[in-house]
Scaffold this motif. Structure first.
Motif, PDB file in Angstrom:
ATOM      1  N   MET A 192       0.919  -1.224  -0.195  1.00 33.98           N
ATOM      2  CA  MET A 192       0.069  -0.022  -0.061  1.00 33.98           C
ATOM      3  C   MET A 192       0.913   1.464  -0.028  1.00 33.98           C
ATOM      4  O   MET A 192       1.671   1.522   0.871  1.00 33.98           O
ATOM      5  CB  MET A 192      -0.830   0.024   1.180  1.00 33.98           C
ATOM      6  CG  MET A 192      -1.762   1.120   1.372  1.00 33.98           C
ATOM      7  SD  MET A 192      -2.846   0.964   2.840  1.00 33.98           S
ATOM      8  CE  MET A 192      -3.599  -0.671   2.575  1.00 33.98           C
ATOM      9  N   PRO A 193       0.736   2.090  -0.850  1.00 32.09           N
ATOM     10  CA  PRO A 193       1.358   3.593  -0.818  1.00 32.09           C
ATOM     11  C   PRO A 193       1.559   4.214   0.720  1.00 32.09           C
ATOM     12  O   PRO A 193       0.433   4.102   1.547  1.00 32.09           O
ATOM     13  CB  PRO A 193       0.635   4.480  -1.741  1.00 32.09           C
ATOM     14  CG  PRO A 193       0.026   3.392  -2.689  1.00 32.09           C
ATOM     15  CD  PRO A 193      -0.542   2.194  -1.628  1.00 32.09           C
ATOM     16  N   GLY A 194       2.460   4.647   1.046  1.00 31.33           N
ATOM     17  CA  GLY A 194       2.634   5.211   2.413  1.00 31.33           C
ATOM     18  C   GLY A 194       1.565   6.212   2.857  1.00 31.33           C
ATOM     19  O   GLY A 194       1.413   6.211   3.820  1.00 31.33           O
ATOM     20  N   PHE A 195       1.405   7.204   1.816  1.00 32.23           N
ATOM     21  CA  PHE A 195       0.360   8.080   2.118  1.00 32.23           C
ATOM     22  C   PHE A 195      -0.933   7.673   2.535  1.00 32.23           C
ATOM     23  O   PHE A 195      -1.641   7.939   3.356  1.00 32.23           O
ATOM     24  CB  PHE A 195      -0.057   8.981   0.998  1.00 32.23           C
ATOM     25  CG  PHE A 195      -0.854  10.035   1.035  1.00 32.23           C
ATOM     26  CD1 PHE A 195      -0.661  11.133   1.915  1.00 32.23           C
ATOM     27  CD2 PHE A 195      -2.162   9.878   0.395  1.00 32.23           C
ATOM     28  CE1 PHE A 195      -1.488  12.203   1.865  1.00 32.23           C
ATOM     29  CE2 PHE A 195      -2.946  10.739   0.518  1.00 32.23           C
ATOM     30  CZ  PHE A 195      -2.872  11.941   1.481  1.00 32.23           C
ATOM     31  N   VAL A 196      -1.325   6.584   1.802  1.00 29.02           N
ATOM     32  CA  VAL A 196      -2.688   5.953   1.948  1.00 29.02           C
ATOM     33  C   VAL A 196      -2.588   5.108   3.313  1.00 29.02           C
ATOM     34  O   VAL A 196      -3.655   5.423   3.897  1.00 29.02           O
ATOM     35  CB  VAL A 196      -3.063   4.910   0.722  1.00 29.02           C
ATOM     36  CG1 VAL A 196      -4.289   4.074   1.041  1.00 29.02           C
ATOM     37  CG2 VAL A 196      -3.289   5.642  -0.382  1.00 29.02           C
ATOM     38  N   THR A 197      -1.439   4.398   3.465  1.00 27.71           N
ATOM     39  CA  THR A 197      -1.287   3.625   4.795  1.00 27.71           C
ATOM     40  C   THR A 197      -1.407   4.767   6.101  1.00 27.71           C
ATOM     41  O   THR A 197      -2.352   4.339   6.886  1.00 27.71           O
ATOM     42  CB  THR A 197       0.042   2.911   4.928  1.00 27.71           C
ATOM     43  OG1 THR A 197       0.183   2.174   3.907  1.00 27.71           O
ATOM     44  CG2 THR A 197       0.192   2.366   6.339  1.00 27.71           C
ATOM     45  N   ARG A 198      -0.819   5.804   6.006  1.00 26.26           N
ATOM     46  CA  ARG A 198      -0.542   6.737   7.114  1.00 26.26           C
ATOM     47  C   ARG A 198      -1.921   7.654   7.386  1.00 26.26           C
ATOM     48  O   ARG A 198      -2.515   7.729   8.443  1.00 26.26           O
ATOM     49  CB  ARG A 198       0.410   7.840   6.910  1.00 26.26           C
ATOM     50  CG  ARG A 198       1.966   7.181   7.176  1.00 26.26           C
ATOM     51  CD  ARG A 198       2.929   8.072   7.147  1.00 26.26           C
ATOM     52  NE  ARG A 198       2.836   9.038   5.917  1.00 26.26           N
ATOM     53  CZ  ARG A 198       3.488   8.522   4.829  1.00 26.26           C
ATOM     54  NH1 ARG A 198       4.266   7.532   4.753  1.00 26.26           N
ATOM     55  NH2 ARG A 198       3.504   9.394   3.767  1.00 26.26           N
TER      56      ARG A 198
END
Length: 162
Positions: free
Chosen positions: A95-101
């Protein structure tokens, strides 16, 4: 000539053994073997582990699998997984980091159950998985007894005794 042939045979045998050992290491979640130790955190950034009492690891490695697990676990009372000696492990490494966070972790923090979270692509890369399926890994005394794949809420509910 005899020495060269003999050495080639020894080399072939050594290569075969090395390959077999490499293949055994490439799939650590195998029946009869101990479940590999994991050093992960949960959705609250606290240490998470599979304890020796754990009998079932619910492993989701994709969006569909995660959604299925959430659909079944979200309505359950606090302590539900523990009462069944089960844990939930989510591989969120792709999952892209931005989406995860921004979205995934805040949503997980709202849940009544603990989720082990892997953000490193290599940590669970050799774990058994199939597209759009939840992997259920059954354990006994820390050893893998079996694993299976479920794709429906009815299958997951049955595995959890619901």
């Amino acid at each position: 000539m005899f020495t060269l042939t003999h050495n080639l045979k020894r080399l072939s045998v050594a290569w075969a053994i090395a390959m077999a050992c490499g293949l055994a290491g490439a799939a650590p979640v195998q029946p009869g073997q101990p479940l590999p130790a994991l050093q992960l955190k949960n959705q609250h950034d606290q240490a998470w582990q599979v304890t020796p009492q754990t009998r079932l690891v619910i492993f989701a490695a994709g969006r569909k699998a995660s959604n299925l697990v959430m659909e079944v676990l979200a309505p359950q009372p606090a302590g539900f997984l523990g009462s069944r000696h089960a844990v939930y492990l989510a591989d969120m490494s792709r999952m892209p980091g931005f989406v995860t966070r921004t979205f995934a972790m805040p949503a997980l923090r709202e849940q009544k159950f603990e989720v082990g979270v892997s953000l490193d692509e290599k940590t669970l890369s050799d774990w058994p998985r199939e597209d759009d399926a939840v992997t259920l890994i059954r354990l006994e005394n820390g050893r893998v007894v079996s694993h299976e794949y479920v794709r429906t809420d009815a299958q997951l509910r049955a595995a959890l005794g619901l």
